[in-house]
Design an enzyme around this catalytic site. Structure first.
Site, PDB file in Angstrom:
ATOM      1  N   TRP A 170       0.945  -1.700  -0.121  1.00  8.52           N
ATOM      2  CA  TRP A 170      -0.096  -0.180  -0.166  1.00  8.52           C
ATOM      3  C   TRP A 170       1.221   1.188  -0.101  1.00  8.52           C
ATOM      4  O   TRP A 170       1.958   1.313   0.502  1.00  8.52           O
ATOM      5  CB  TRP A 170      -1.051   0.009   1.580  1.00  8.52           C
ATOM      6  N   ASP A 336     -16.220  11.405  -2.632  1.00  5.02           N
ATOM      7  CA  ASP A 336     -15.357  10.353  -2.258  1.00  5.02           C
ATOM      8  C   ASP A 336     -15.870   9.485  -0.317  1.00  5.02           C
ATOM      9  O   ASP A 336     -17.288  10.115  -0.962  1.00  5.02           O
ATOM     10  CB  ASP A 336     -14.198  10.339  -1.408  1.00  5.02           C
ATOM     11  N   ARG A 413      -8.953  -2.033   8.432  1.00  6.98           N
ATOM     12  CA  ARG A 413      -9.463  -0.707   8.160  1.00  6.98           C
ATOM     13  C   ARG A 413     -11.317  -0.802   8.741  1.00  6.98           C
ATOM     14  O   ARG A 413     -12.245  -0.525   8.031  1.00  6.98           O
ATOM     15  CB  ARG A 413      -9.788  -0.058   6.860  1.00  6.98           C
ATOM     16  N   LYS A 446     -16.567   5.859  -8.588  1.00 13.78           N
ATOM     17  CA  LYS A 446     -14.989   5.584  -7.921  1.00 13.78           C
ATOM     18  C   LYS A 446     -15.535   4.227  -7.230  1.00 13.78           C
ATOM     19  O   LYS A 446     -15.997   4.697  -5.723  1.00 13.78           O
ATOM     20  CB  LYS A 446     -14.276   6.328  -7.393  1.00 13.78           C
ATOM     21  N   ASP A 448     -14.360   1.271  -4.912  1.00 10.91           N
ATOM     22  CA  ASP A 448     -13.082   0.847  -3.837  1.00 10.91           C
ATOM     23  C   ASP A 448     -13.157  -0.505  -3.155  1.00 10.91           C
ATOM     24  O   ASP A 448     -14.285  -0.888  -3.437  1.00 10.91           O
ATOM     25  CB  ASP A 448     -12.981   2.084  -2.653  1.00 10.91           C
ATOM     26  N   ASN A 450     -10.859  -2.347   0.134  1.00 12.23           N
ATOM     27  CA  ASN A 450      -9.733  -1.353   0.554  1.00 12.23           C
ATOM     28  C   ASN A 450      -9.660  -2.682   2.192  1.00 12.23           C
ATOM     29  O   ASN A 450      -9.358  -2.614   3.729  1.00 12.23           O
ATOM     30  CB  ASN A 450     -10.639  -0.363   2.317  1.00 12.23           C
ATOM     31  N   CYS A 496     -10.443   1.063  -7.759  1.00 11.22           N
ATOM     32  CA  CYS A 496      -9.384   1.803  -6.766  1.00 11.22           C
ATOM     33  C   CYS A 496      -9.484   0.421  -6.247  1.00 11.22           C
ATOM     34  O   CYS A 496     -10.744   0.244  -5.397  1.00 11.22           O
ATOM     35  CB  CYS A 496      -9.990   2.980  -6.753  1.00 11.22           C
ATOM     36  N   ASP A 518      -2.358   5.305  -2.958  1.00 13.38           N
ATOM     37  CA  ASP A 518      -2.410   6.114  -2.558  1.00 13.38           C
ATOM     38  C   ASP A 518      -1.984   7.561  -1.892  1.00 13.38           C
ATOM     39  O   ASP A 518      -1.946   8.441  -1.430  1.00 13.38           O
ATOM     40  CB  ASP A 518      -3.459   5.799  -1.127  1.00 13.38           C
TER      41      ASP A 518
HETATM   42  C1  DGJ Z   1      -9.063   4.420  -0.557  1.00 12.76           C
HETATM   43  C2  DGJ Z   1      -8.447   5.062  -1.690  1.00 12.76           C
HETATM   44  O1  DGJ Z   1      -7.235   4.714  -2.282  1.00 12.76           O
HETATM   45  C3  DGJ Z   1      -8.781   6.702  -1.574  1.00 12.76           C
HETATM   46  O2  DGJ Z   1      -8.223   6.754  -2.567  1.00 12.76           O
HETATM   47  C4  DGJ Z   1      -9.859   7.024  -0.724  1.00 12.76           C
HETATM   48  O3  DGJ Z   1     -11.106   6.717  -1.699  1.00 12.76           O
HETATM   49  C5  DGJ Z   1      -9.629   6.392  -0.029  1.00 12.76           C
HETATM   50  N1  DGJ Z   1      -9.725   4.628   0.567  1.00 12.76           N
HETATM   51  C6  DGJ Z   1     -11.584   6.803   0.595  1.00 12.76           C
HETATM   52  O4  DGJ Z   1     -12.515   5.807   1.628  1.00 12.76           O
END
Ligand code: DGJ
Length: 713
Positions: A170, A336, A413, A446, A448, A450, A496, A518
């Site tokens: 990351w 976002d 997270r 977008k 995402d 995570n 993403c 990021d």
């Molecule tokens: C991770 C992404 O890579 C960021 O650009 C952003 O969108 C955050 N998450 C938001 O929680």
């Protein structure tokens, strides 16, 4: 004809503009043996035949599709367990069919009625072939598949061979590694349920190649879940490369009459070094991978408010940022994380996809309308695959998350992962996304993702089917994206995953662009972008101009220039911009709009390496090669005082004369007029002093320029 069958020698010859790929039928055994992958040769007779294989090789070690069985204890593509416990596969050749650039070779394990069809698609122009496999159970018993890779490939076993691959984490994705290939296996893989930032499903093997010379063999997997590429240096002649879905923690029960298809494993060859290999990969992605409707449309300059407002978004502050973004020429405004549920930080709200009324009392529409009156498109962030334990969704459907009973549910997270392999979860995501896009005038999403999968349990299905989670998750993910694209064709999608954690040509079939990392530090970004360029097209690479490291660490121009190497975005806090910053940003955005067609659609040349050189320079030539752009950024960590740089260009016609100039069209400042040959041999002198200034007048060593070229009539 790209595909020929030579009846006499029973060989299939697949040829592109510069590459030959040949395999043949070993009549004695009914097996298909790989014979050749490399430069295209002038005559059919020039390629090897089965009889040319050395004895040991002929028996086991270069099967076009290797199985566990047939005396093969090496890395293989297929491993199954039949219902009677037999675990050896015996595949025999049945037939083949050619249709244009497509070939299918039909094989079968006759005793157990398992058919295996090998598919090939020849992409002549880019010296690339795609391979995938269909496995069909024609018996009345179920068959347990324990491994089903897409292809085995072979390259010469020479001590000069080096393996190139992309690794990172990351915030520092896509770092290129280059290492010797020694005996044994090098395993590149992911076990975390997504492509991962740690390793990317790309390989390149070269034999003392550089950017312009030498042989490069490369490949990429179209898979966004657990994948594996094994590079195995064997005794005798070959280095094998076997790639596909990861067999780790995997099994799939193939029911009677069921057919399963593996992901594509594309592979290609360049005998003109890495630049040609990368350019072919880039243009292959634009022409064959990216969704057709937008593949050749120029990417818009976007503003994303994440780094400016993080979770504290509301109608008021977004309108203020939108106004400022419009002022500098932004074309797409993206809000976002933080607009939904009780999402005030990363501890709550994921899964509750309704608009947060405290932040947006009248819903999203007032903001959307405002953005549109400012002349911009509107985009929104979502993370549909996730749920926070502190959410209404989790309280209602705790069984929807991937987990094992009696084991911890590890958080990453502060979130858990929904099990997309479940049809009800898939429907939930399809429905809320569909509503969101139907009820609001949204042009851009977008998407995402995570976290990683840890406790990979899917307890609602029988134990023998639980390991199918790894593939069913990804198939459903692709289905959802496909459905949403078809239903909402005007929407552009960005992929993403905590930055570039899920970049591969699998999801790229449904996503128009990717969020690269990021880490938006404009200098760190150069190495990330350099690595990215080996495997992925500049057009899909989003780079934002931000305030990373503090607004005054880098000149605004340097930040813009670093982000202009792909598709441009801005993520800086515009509330902190001075009038001077606005002027500069307006200029840079306008400038980018003038060069973006060349950057996004043209040919990219790496002129130096950020890790080794005093500067980082990338050249782009337009499709017709009449115009060009040179992006130059100094590497102050290596640059000496009073240094001078002659940047040597590439790809130009020797006798043509090019005007090198700077600035916007109409205001251009001509620097020099030289022949293509001179620009390649002598280069352009960029600077002779390391002293430069911030826009404010303060000294900086982060100096950058963009020069343009035009072929004179
Ligand atoms: C991770 C992404 O890579 C960021 O650009 C952003 O969108 C955050 N998450 C938001 O929680």
């Amino acid at each position: 004809m790209p595909i020929n069958f030579d009846k006499e020698t029973k060989r299939w010859l697949l040829e592109t503009e510069n590459m030959g790929y040949v395999f043949g039928l070993d009549d004695d055994q009914g097996k298909i043996k790989n014979l050749y992958w490399g430069s295209k040769l002038p005559r059919v007779q020039d390629y090897p035949e089965v009889k040319d294989l050395i004895l040991m090789d002929r028996y086991t070690w270069n099967d076009e599709f290797s199985v566990r069985g047939e005396k093969n204890n090496l890395e293989h593509c297929l491993k199954v367990e039949y219902s009677d416990g037999v675990r050896d596969v015996v595949l025999n050749y049945k037939s083949f069919e050619v249709s244009g650039n497509d070939l299918v070779i039909r094989l079968s394990d006759d005793h157990y009625n398992l058919s295996v069809n090998l598919f090939y698609k020849v992409i002549e122009k880019y010296d690339i072939i795609e391979r995938w496999v269909e496995i069909e159970n024609n018996s009345n018993e179920e068959i347990k598949i324990e491994d089903m890779k897409s292809a085995s490939l072979y390259v010469e076993n020479d001590e000069k061979a080096k393996l190139n691959y992309l690794t990172g984490m990351w915030g520092s994705e896509f770092h290129l590694r280059r290492e010797e290939i020694n005996e044994g296996s090098k395993v590149l893989e992911s076990r975390v349920g997504k492509t991962s930032a740690y390793l990317n499903p790309f390989f390149a093997i070269d034999y003392s190649a550089d950017e312009d010379r030498g042989k490069v063999y490369f490949g990429e997997l179209a898979w966004s879940g657990n994948w594996k590429i094994v590079v195995q240096k064997r005794i005798y002649e070959r280095i094998a490369i076997i790639g596909g879905i990861n067999d780790w923690d995997f099994s799939y029960i193939l029911e009677p009459s069921e057919k399963i298809t593996t992901p594509k494993f594309m592979f290609g060859f360049s005998d003109e070094g890495f630049t040609k290999a990368s350019q072919n990969i880039h243009h292959y992605q634009l022409d064959y991978i990216l969704p057709k409707d937008k593949a050749h449309k120029l990417r818009k300059v976007l503003y994303n408010s994440w780094e400016a407002t993080t979770f504290n978004v509301n109608e008021e502050n977004q309108k203020i940022l939108a106004e400022k973004a419009a002022k500098i020429g932004v074309e797409l405004f993206v809000i976002d994380d933080g607009w939904f549920g009780k999402r005030n930080d990363d501890h709550a709200g994921l899964g509750d996809w309704y608009v947060n009324k405290e932040k947006f009392p009248d819903g999203l529409q007032p903001l959307i309308s405002y953005v549109k009156t400012l002349g911009m498109d509107f985009g929104i962030w979502v993370e549909p695959e996730m749920v926070n334990p502190n959410s209404e969704l989790y309280r209602k459907h705790p069984d929807w998350v991937i987990s094992f009973p009696n084991r911890p549910k590890s958080l990453q997270r502060n979130q858990l992962m929904l099990n997309l392999a479940r049809e009800d979860v898939k429907k939930f995501i399809v429905d809320f996304m569909d509503n969101l896009l139907t009820q609001n005038d949204i042009d851009f999403v977008k998407w995402d993702m995570n976290r990683h999968v840890f406790e990979s349990g899917w307890m609602q299905v029988e134990p023998r089917k639980q390991r199918e989670i790894w593939v069913k998750y990804v198939w459903n993910l692709y289905d959802i994206w496909k459905y949403l694209r078809e239903k909402h064709p005007h929407v552009t999608f960005e992929n993403c995953s905590s930055g570039g954690g899920r970049v591969d040509i699998g999801l790229m079939q449904y996503a128009d662009q990717v969020w690269t990392s990021d880490n938006t530090d404009p200098f760190d970004r150069l190495e990330i972008q350099e690595g990215f360029s080996y495997a992925y097209a500049p057009k899909i690479m989003m780079g934002w101009v931000t305030d990373w490291g503090g607004k005054d660490t880098y000149p605004l121009t340097y930040r813009f220039h670093s982000s202009m190497m792909g598709s441009l975005g801005i993520g800086a806090d515009l509330n902190k911009f001075s009038e001077r910053d606005f002027d500069l940003a307006r200029y840079q955005v306008q400038f980018y709009k003038e060069i973006r067609e060349i950057v996004q659609e043209g040919y990219q040349f790496r002129l130096s390496y950020v890790t080794n050189d005093r500067y980082f320079a990338v050249e782009y030539l337009s499709k017709n090669k009449d115009e060009g752009v040179l992006i130059y950024l100094r590497n102050p960590r290596r640059f000496g005082l009073f240094d001078r740089v002659d940047v040597k260009l590439k790809g130009l016609e020797n006798d043509a004369v090019y005007t090198v100039y700077e600035g916007l069209q109409g205001e251009e400042k001509e620097m020099i007029k030289l022949s293509g040959k001179a620009l390649k041999e002598r280069g352009i002198i960029i600077e002779d002093s390391s002293k430069d200034f911030f826009e404010t007048g303060k000294v900086t060593h982060f100096y950058s320029r963009i020069l343009r070229l035009r072929k004179s009539d």
